[in-house]
Design an enzyme around this catalytic site. Sequence first.
Site, short mmCIF file in Angstrom:
data_model
loop_
_atom_site.label_atom_id
_atom_site.label_comp_id
_atom_site.label_asym_id
_atom_site.label_seq_id
_atom_site.Cartn_x
_atom_site.Cartn_y
_atom_site.Cartn_z
N ALA B 115 30.99 -51.33 -39.60
CA ALA B 115 29.73 -50.81 -38.90
C ALA B 115 30.00 -49.83 -37.80
CB ALA B 115 28.88 -52.12 -38.11
N PHE B 116 31.19 -49.84 -37.25
CA PHE B 116 31.61 -48.87 -36.38
C PHE B 116 32.30 -47.44 -37.02
CE2 PHE B 116 29.68 -51.42 -33.55
CZ PHE B 116 30.61 -52.62 -33.13
N ASP B 228 36.81 -63.82 -32.90
CA ASP B 228 36.33 -63.45 -34.21
C ASP B 228 37.43 -63.36 -35.17
OD1 ASP B 228 34.55 -62.92 -36.06
OD2 ASP B 228 34.59 -60.75 -35.73
#
Lengths: 215, 527
Positions: B115-116, B228
């Site tokens: 996403a980044f 994560d």
Amino acid sequence: MSLFGLGRNQKTFRPKKSAPSGSKGAQLRKHIDATLGSGNLREAVRLPPGEDANEWLAVNTVDFFNQVNLLYGTLTEFCTPDNCPTMTAGPKYEYRWADGVQIKKPIEVSAPKYVEYLMDWIETQLDDETLFPQRLGAPFPQNFKDVVKTIFKRLFRVYAHIYHSHFQKIVSLKEEAHLNTCFKHFILFTHEFGLIDKKELAPLQELIESIISPY
Amino acid sequence: MENQEEDEVVLAKVTSEVEDNFEDEGLVSNSTLEKVAAAKKYIENHYNRRMRHIQQRKERRWVLEQKIASLDVSEKEQLELLEDLQRKETEYTRLMRNRLCVDDFDLLSIIGRGAFGEVRLCREKKTGNIYAMKKLKKSEMLSRGQVEHVRAERNLLAEVASDCIVKLYYSFQDPEYLYLIMEYLSGGDVMTLLMREETLTETVARFYIAQSVLAIESIHKHNYVHRDIKPDNLLLDKYGHMKLSDFGLCKPLDCRNISAMNVNEPLNDENINESIDGDENCSIGRRGRRWKSPLEQLQHWQINRRKLAYSTVGTPDYIAPEVLLKKGYGVECDWWSLGAIMYEMLVGYPPFYSDDPVTTCRKIVSWRTHLVFPEGARLTPEARDLICRLLCDSEHRLGSHGAGAEQIKAHTWFKDVEWEKLYEMDAAFKPVVNGELDTQNFMKFDEVECPKPARTGSGPSWKVSITPQNINFVGYTYRNFDAVRGSRHSLDIKGSVSPPRSSTDSTRSDSAIDYTKLSTGGDGSQQ
């Protein structure tokens, strides 16, 4: 060109009359000693064994430039042409700007204008591959130390202005430990390599002696 | 919350300073407070880094001197080794003030996307060295509240010198992006390995879980919680050894889904029971599962995983329940993730798999009900036991309450693991790698945007500027000493030499690698 500029620089530094007041000094004293526990700064300034002296001067110049720029940047709300119509370091010292190239005669400017000129000028020096080479193997110029000395002399003026004109604001922003650490490092480095003449350090002489004397 | 407290403290300080007879002209603007915070952080980090550099430089010299004393080389060769180190140190000193920008690299294949931003293979123009460039869009990170994670990642990678962690060589920024120039690990990652193999034998799984234990231990020692860990963050070098990477940034969970779930449907027992009842109504299989058989679930996961790999939204499959519930969590949440990965390695799909993330989250939160092993799964009792001790409540989880990695290493499933030799022995799996530009072990990504001119306006500035856009990213620039050393030839030598190593997380041991190469260079016969 730079020699011409150096000659002109003498007139950017003008002693003024009247003595500093004593009352604020006592109050400043208790905040002046605060520093970060950043380890041994005296060791940090020493030329590492075998290191190239010019390379060491260069990398530290960039670091000190960034520190001064950041610290001054926190004061732009207060260091305005109205509050600081001239670049002063206490009542006795005023600095005028000249770079020997675009501005050959020293001109009287406000403190924020002076700092802006100064930072832009230093950045131009750092950008100059003939002065601060970036390519591996490219040599430094013969007069590199003189280049560095001029930069350090002028960076000192920003510290002098901050300490004399904005230190109480620094304290209220709880930045004094950061300012003092950077300044201490700066002074130890200039002392180690003889980068600033003693008379140029006069505006903060007492503070500087407290930094250097245990040395 | 912490920031608010800090603001209050600052304001109180301002008030007290007025009483201190300093003539203050009132309160300061938020802009100034932000600049002050950024300047303080920069200066503190700068001096920490500075002192660490000095120490590391001394260590490099000390290690070389010890090495020279133990080598049987001529005095001339000794001098050459010392001079070589000195030349590298001087080059590094110059490198410290180089202005890096994206134009210093040739951009090659895309090997990851999130996403980044994205991760690309790249080649440094000056040296020809191959790296992975991770490019992160500042505006996306700001809008998703990821600024501190970015800083933490960069700080951790800059600080930890470990065989278990992917190496960071440079970091820098421009007005639009942050860049991390990292070690390129051409062997792919555990995710692509599992996509090919479906399941691993316990021997292979044990090797990678053990290496993961060392990696997680390494970051925990530096007070960092990953949060994560998942198969795509476990990268493989060309020899098959695993390194931990991507600290939670490339594929963030879609926070909107999680937030919506929290707000509209709190994960309390009642709601969970309701959803379970709902599942039972639809269920064909036993125990309320929607899948007809483990095989069907495996096949579905294989298809869905490929979609997820190309998605910019991450999967919650490996995230600990306390992280999902946004309760306080500690380092033990990473051990949960390890348990989920181990389950997948041996069973073929994640333990709480579902075809939509919200259901997966529900299953994780009610793990007591949903942690089951399919009947056909052939796991040893020890493997099953270890998984159950990792996928459990945080209070009883192995590694919690300060017990750390040692408690996990002591488990009987790891009985035959030689922990000190894990990165010296042959890896349990050897990836196929053809040349240093090979990306066959990664997913293929298409170019999405036309490459834009990298620079906007003038070139990179010397100043560490504090602008509204930059205020959160002050002090991001970094350069690693190893960046000076890199060359294709030396990388090959490094791969073939296995120096003895006292620990996997020692700067000194890492330095020993350098000087083994130096001594190898001194012996012409070995080249």
